[in-house]
Design a protein around this motif. Structure first.
Motif, mmCIF file in Angstrom:
data_model
loop_
_atom_site.group_PDB
_atom_site.id
_atom_site.type_symbol
_atom_site.label_atom_id
_atom_site.label_comp_id
_atom_site.label_asym_id
_atom_site.label_seq_id
_atom_site.Cartn_x
_atom_site.Cartn_y
_atom_site.Cartn_z
ATOM 1 N N GLU A 165 -13.554 38.097 51.004
ATOM 2 C CA GLU A 165 -12.722 37.588 49.909
ATOM 3 C C GLU A 165 -12.149 36.210 50.263
ATOM 4 O O GLU A 165 -12.109 35.294 49.446
ATOM 5 C CB GLU A 165 -11.578 38.585 49.655
ATOM 6 C CG GLU A 165 -10.691 38.241 48.476
ATOM 7 C CD GLU A 165 -9.406 39.076 48.468
ATOM 8 O OE1 GLU A 165 -8.400 38.560 47.961
ATOM 9 O OE2 GLU A 165 -9.428 40.218 48.979
ATOM 10 N N PHE A 166 -11.720 36.083 51.531
ATOM 11 C CA PHE A 166 -11.124 34.820 51.978
ATOM 12 C C PHE A 166 -12.155 33.691 51.938
ATOM 13 O O PHE A 166 -11.873 32.579 51.511
ATOM 14 C CB PHE A 166 -10.561 34.975 53.400
ATOM 15 C CG PHE A 166 -9.682 33.823 53.831
ATOM 16 C CD1 PHE A 166 -8.341 33.777 53.478
ATOM 17 C CD2 PHE A 166 -10.201 32.783 54.591
ATOM 18 C CE1 PHE A 166 -7.526 32.709 53.876
ATOM 19 C CE2 PHE A 166 -9.399 31.714 54.988
ATOM 20 C CZ PHE A 166 -8.058 31.683 54.634
ATOM 21 N N TYR A 167 -13.387 33.986 52.374
ATOM 22 C CA TYR A 167 -14.429 32.956 52.369
ATOM 23 C C TYR A 167 -14.860 32.591 50.945
ATOM 24 O O TYR A 167 -15.182 31.435 50.678
ATOM 25 C CB TYR A 167 -15.631 33.394 53.211
ATOM 26 C CG TYR A 167 -15.336 33.311 54.693
ATOM 27 C CD1 TYR A 167 -14.944 32.104 55.267
ATOM 28 C CD2 TYR A 167 -15.428 34.425 55.513
ATOM 29 C CE1 TYR A 167 -14.651 32.014 56.616
ATOM 30 C CE2 TYR A 167 -15.132 34.342 56.869
ATOM 31 C CZ TYR A 167 -14.749 33.127 57.411
ATOM 32 O OH TYR A 167 -14.443 33.043 58.745
ATOM 33 N N ASP A 168 -14.819 33.571 50.038
ATOM 34 C CA ASP A 168 -15.087 33.267 48.624
ATOM 35 C C ASP A 168 -14.028 32.293 48.092
ATOM 36 O O ASP A 168 -14.330 31.372 47.331
ATOM 37 C CB ASP A 168 -15.076 34.546 47.776
ATOM 38 C CG ASP A 168 -16.350 35.368 47.974
ATOM 39 O OD1 ASP A 168 -17.348 34.801 48.477
ATOM 40 O OD2 ASP A 168 -16.338 36.571 47.651
ATOM 41 N N LEU A 169 -12.791 32.533 48.506
ATOM 42 C CA LEU A 169 -11.677 31.677 48.090
ATOM 43 C C LEU A 169 -11.876 30.249 48.623
ATOM 44 O O LEU A 169 -11.672 29.271 47.898
ATOM 45 C CB LEU A 169 -10.369 32.269 48.630
ATOM 46 C CG LEU A 169 -9.059 31.560 48.320
ATOM 47 C CD1 LEU A 169 -8.846 31.424 46.819
ATOM 48 C CD2 LEU A 169 -7.881 32.307 48.952
ATOM 49 N N LEU A 170 -12.299 30.134 49.878
ATOM 50 C CA LEU A 170 -12.557 28.805 50.454
ATOM 51 C C LEU A 170 -13.654 28.071 49.682
ATOM 52 O O LEU A 170 -13.559 26.870 49.427
ATOM 53 C CB LEU A 170 -12.970 28.919 51.922
ATOM 54 C CG LEU A 170 -11.886 29.264 52.940
ATOM 55 C CD1 LEU A 170 -12.451 29.187 54.347
ATOM 56 C CD2 LEU A 170 -10.680 28.340 52.806
ATOM 57 N N GLU A 171 -14.685 28.810 49.317
ATOM 58 C CA GLU A 171 -15.794 28.228 48.559
ATOM 59 C C GLU A 171 -15.299 27.708 47.207
ATOM 60 O O GLU A 171 -15.673 26.619 46.755
ATOM 61 C CB GLU A 171 -16.884 29.300 48.377
ATOM 62 C CG GLU A 171 -18.085 28.883 47.564
ATOM 63 C CD GLU A 171 -18.921 27.796 48.223
ATOM 64 O OE1 GLU A 171 -19.703 27.164 47.495
ATOM 65 O OE2 GLU A 171 -18.791 27.567 49.438
ATOM 66 N N GLU A 172 -14.411 28.483 46.586
ATOM 67 C CA GLU A 172 -13.830 28.093 45.291
ATOM 68 C C GLU A 172 -12.983 26.823 45.447
ATOM 69 O O GLU A 172 -13.041 25.907 44.624
ATOM 70 C CB GLU A 172 -12.959 29.248 44.766
ATOM 71 C CG GLU A 172 -12.364 29.005 43.398
ATOM 72 C CD GLU A 172 -11.375 30.113 43.017
ATOM 73 O OE1 GLU A 172 -10.282 29.771 42.543
ATOM 74 O OE2 GLU A 172 -11.704 31.297 43.213
ATOM 75 N N ILE A 173 -12.196 26.779 46.532
ATOM 76 C CA ILE A 173 -11.343 25.608 46.806
ATOM 77 C C ILE A 173 -12.211 24.370 47.041
ATOM 78 O O ILE A 173 -11.924 23.282 46.550
ATOM 79 C CB ILE A 173 -10.437 25.885 48.028
ATOM 80 C CG1 ILE A 173 -9.330 26.872 47.625
ATOM 81 C CG2 ILE A 173 -9.836 24.606 48.591
ATOM 82 C CD1 ILE A 173 -8.624 27.529 48.782
ATOM 83 N N ARG A 174 -13.289 24.568 47.776
ATOM 84 C CA ARG A 174 -14.198 23.446 48.047
ATOM 85 C C ARG A 174 -14.745 22.866 46.731
ATOM 86 O O ARG A 174 -14.804 21.656 46.545
ATOM 87 C CB ARG A 174 -15.354 23.912 48.921
ATOM 88 C CG ARG A 174 -16.352 22.807 49.267
ATOM 89 C CD ARG A 174 -17.431 23.346 50.183
ATOM 90 N NE ARG A 174 -18.419 24.133 49.474
ATOM 91 C CZ ARG A 174 -19.502 23.624 48.874
ATOM 92 N NH1 ARG A 174 -19.716 22.318 48.872
ATOM 93 N NH2 ARG A 174 -20.373 24.416 48.273
#
Length: 243
Positions: A165-174
């Protein structure tokens, strides 16, 4: 990724670091390209955190050059943040630190919602879980609208689903914030799916490239063994020292 987007936002050139007569880093050269997720992997004690600290300017290398694109803002999320237990601090108080009130009112609602910490704002900063702490630190870093986000093992206290979930969030932020990300990680199975560039570090740069090429590189294999990208049980050691 088109060429024009691959502008170098930050770089290290031939960086060496000696601490107490010990060679921590030797001849480190790397580039952080705009809009990409770059991940540093490697064994504990191999110098990954030192590279991040040199890049953001809280550690001075013994030799070598550090370049940061002019006017670039860097957000840093340390592996752990120790706050004195006697200080009464709610999550919302922490987020407001060093931010003018008007700015906080304007930018915070969207970030708080994006990171998903609406339900813990009134909780004591000392009583939130490891995963909630990382999301709070991420929200705080995003308040300054950074060009580069540097995260040091952000998911070391999370279970597998929280990591994903955290890495999905990072991808979204990117994508949404057009933020460039430098990640230090042990979560090879997830990182390999999410990252553009992998740099394997063990005091020097062992190998670098896209995830597929790294996965078959002899030095990578000697450190991590032969593992499929989708294999979960990759890292040989756990963070026993943190529990």
């Amino acid at each position: 990724m088109t060429q024009k987007n691959r502008q170098v936002l930050a770089s290290l050139e031939n960086i060496c670091l000696k601490l107490n007569d010990q060679q921590i880093l030797k001849g480190i050269s790397l580039e952080i390209k705009k809009g990409e997720i770059t991940t540093l992997i490697g064994p504990n004690g191999g110098g990954k955190t030192s590279i991040a600290r040199i890049l953001i300017g809280i550690l001075t290398p013994t030799s070598g050059k550090v370049f940061i694109q002019k006017n670039s803002k860097i957000g840093y999320i340390p592996q752990k943040l120790e706050v004195e237990k006697t200080i009464p601090l709610r999550v919302i108080d922490f987020l407001k630190l060093n931010l003018p009130s008007a700015d906080f009112q304007k930018i915070s609602p969207a970030i708080i919602k994006q990171v998903g910490i609406e339900n813990i704002l009134q909780k004591s900063f000392h009583q939130i879980s490891g995963g909630q702490m990382q999301k709070t630190l991420l929200a705080k870093a995003l308040m300054n609208n950074p060009d580069i986000l540097v995260l040091d093992e952000p998911t070391s206290n999370m279970d597998i689903s929280a990591q994903a979930e955290f890495y999905d969030l990072l991808e979204e932020i990117r994508k949404k914030q057009h933020c460039t990300i430098l990640l230090i990680s042990h979560d090879l199975h997830i990182v390999m799916q999410k990252t553009n560039q992998v740099i394997c570090v063990n005091h020097h740069i062992c190998c670098e490239g896209n995830p597929e090429s790294i996965n078959n590189h002899p030095e990578y294999l000697s450190l991590f063994g032969k593992h499929k990208i989708d294999n979960i049980a990759i890292y040989p050691h756990h963070h026993d020292h943190q529990h």
